[in-house]
Design a protein around this motif. Structure first.
Motif, mmCIF file in Angstrom:
data_model
loop_
_atom_site.group_PDB
_atom_site.id
_atom_site.type_symbol
_atom_site.label_atom_id
_atom_site.label_comp_id
_atom_site.label_asym_id
_atom_site.label_seq_id
_atom_site.Cartn_x
_atom_site.Cartn_y
_atom_site.Cartn_z
ATOM 1 N N THR A 48 0.948 -0.906 0.257
ATOM 2 C CA THR A 48 0.047 -0.156 0.143
ATOM 3 C C THR A 48 1.157 1.357 -0.281
ATOM 4 N N ASP A 49 1.952 1.635 1.204
ATOM 5 C CA ASP A 49 2.961 2.411 1.171
ATOM 6 C C ASP A 49 3.628 3.078 -0.575
ATOM 7 N N ARG A 50 4.322 1.913 -1.370
ATOM 8 C CA ARG A 50 4.484 1.373 -2.903
ATOM 9 C C ARG A 50 4.001 1.611 -3.384
ATOM 10 N N PHE A 51 2.215 2.137 -3.205
ATOM 11 C CA PHE A 51 1.173 2.594 -4.211
ATOM 12 C C PHE A 51 1.075 3.772 -4.036
ATOM 13 N N PHE A 52 1.125 4.387 -2.734
ATOM 14 C CA PHE A 52 1.207 5.911 -2.824
ATOM 15 C C PHE A 52 1.973 7.103 -2.749
ATOM 16 N N ASP A 53 3.385 6.068 -2.392
ATOM 17 C CA ASP A 53 4.278 6.901 -3.017
ATOM 18 C C ASP A 53 4.710 6.936 -4.334
ATOM 19 N N PRO A 81 3.592 14.066 -10.800
ATOM 20 C CA PRO A 81 2.938 14.921 -11.021
ATOM 21 C C PRO A 81 1.360 15.223 -10.948
ATOM 22 N N GLU A 82 1.277 14.822 -12.185
ATOM 23 C CA GLU A 82 -0.462 14.787 -12.869
ATOM 24 C C GLU A 82 -1.387 14.215 -11.781
ATOM 25 N N LEU A 83 -0.385 12.903 -10.638
ATOM 26 C CA LEU A 83 -1.486 11.779 -10.720
ATOM 27 C C LEU A 83 -1.287 12.001 -8.968
ATOM 28 N N LYS A 84 -0.744 13.655 -8.358
ATOM 29 C CA LYS A 84 -0.989 13.569 -6.808
ATOM 30 C C LYS A 84 -2.150 13.725 -6.677
ATOM 31 N N THR A 85 -3.205 15.051 -7.318
ATOM 32 C CA THR A 85 -4.425 15.106 -6.881
ATOM 33 C C THR A 85 -5.371 14.126 -6.175
ATOM 34 N N TYR A 107 2.456 6.452 -7.248
ATOM 35 C CA TYR A 107 1.884 7.723 -7.538
ATOM 36 C C TYR A 107 1.571 9.024 -7.353
ATOM 37 N N ASP A 108 1.598 9.207 -6.216
ATOM 38 C CA ASP A 108 2.281 10.587 -5.139
ATOM 39 C C ASP A 108 3.693 11.202 -5.820
#
Length: 176
Positions: free
Chosen positions: A31-36, A42-46, A38-39
């Protein structure tokens, strides 16, 4: 399937405890791998932050893993966020053309214990056609099946009072 650990990801929510999985030979959980990952785009940060808020705030604190928010069944797992326009207590949850999927498993279809896996960019109509998420979806389904088998076989159980998954062997860590 290789050995993986089932571990708490976030247990501070009022309504739901979140678990995740970590490969035995990895320092970072899925889960951390996913959020790290894609965060950092830049175009997926939001979208990444919206999904994190959906998980921690809407599911974790406000409503739990209720059917309305877990309505995107994808074989053994659920894709997050929810599909369609869903209203819960006058709050509208709508994620049209949302670019990301995070896969999850509600333990025994409960609203208070969820295992979060990994996911990716939803680039096509189906998981099979979405190059970025197909393998993560297959992997999440395999993790989910192994967790459900461990529950059925009694390797792990639910501590009803603590909203917690425990190993019946008494170990602090759960390896499946």
């Amino acid at each position: 399937m290789n050995i993986f650990a089932l571990e708490v990801w976030d247990d501070e929510g009022q309504k739901c405890t979140f678990y995740t999985v970590r490969w035995d030979d990895s320092d970072e959980n899925e889960t951390d791998r996913f959020f790290d990952k894609y965060d950092a785009i830049p175009e997926l940060k939001t979208a990444t932050q919206q999904l994190l808020s959906f998980v921690l705030d809407s599911v974790g604190d406000d409503y739990g893993a209720i059917d309305a928010l877990f309505n995107r069944a994808e074989n053994e797992v659920t894709g997050l966020p929810n599909t369609g326009r869903v209203t819960v207590k006058q709050i509208l949850f709508a994620y049209p053309n949302f670019p990301l999927r995070l896969y999850a498993l509600r333990i025994n279809n409960r609203s208070d214990i969820v295992v979060l896996f990994n996911g990716g960019i939803k680039s096509a109509w189906t998981n099979q056609e979405s190059k970025d998420i197909h393998l993560k979806w297959v992997e999440a389904c395999q993790f989910a099946k192994r967790i459900e088998d461990a529950l059925k076989d009694g390797e792990i159980t639910i501590d009803e009072n603590k909203r917690k998954i425990v190993s019946t062997s008494g170990d602090d860590e759960i390896f499946l």
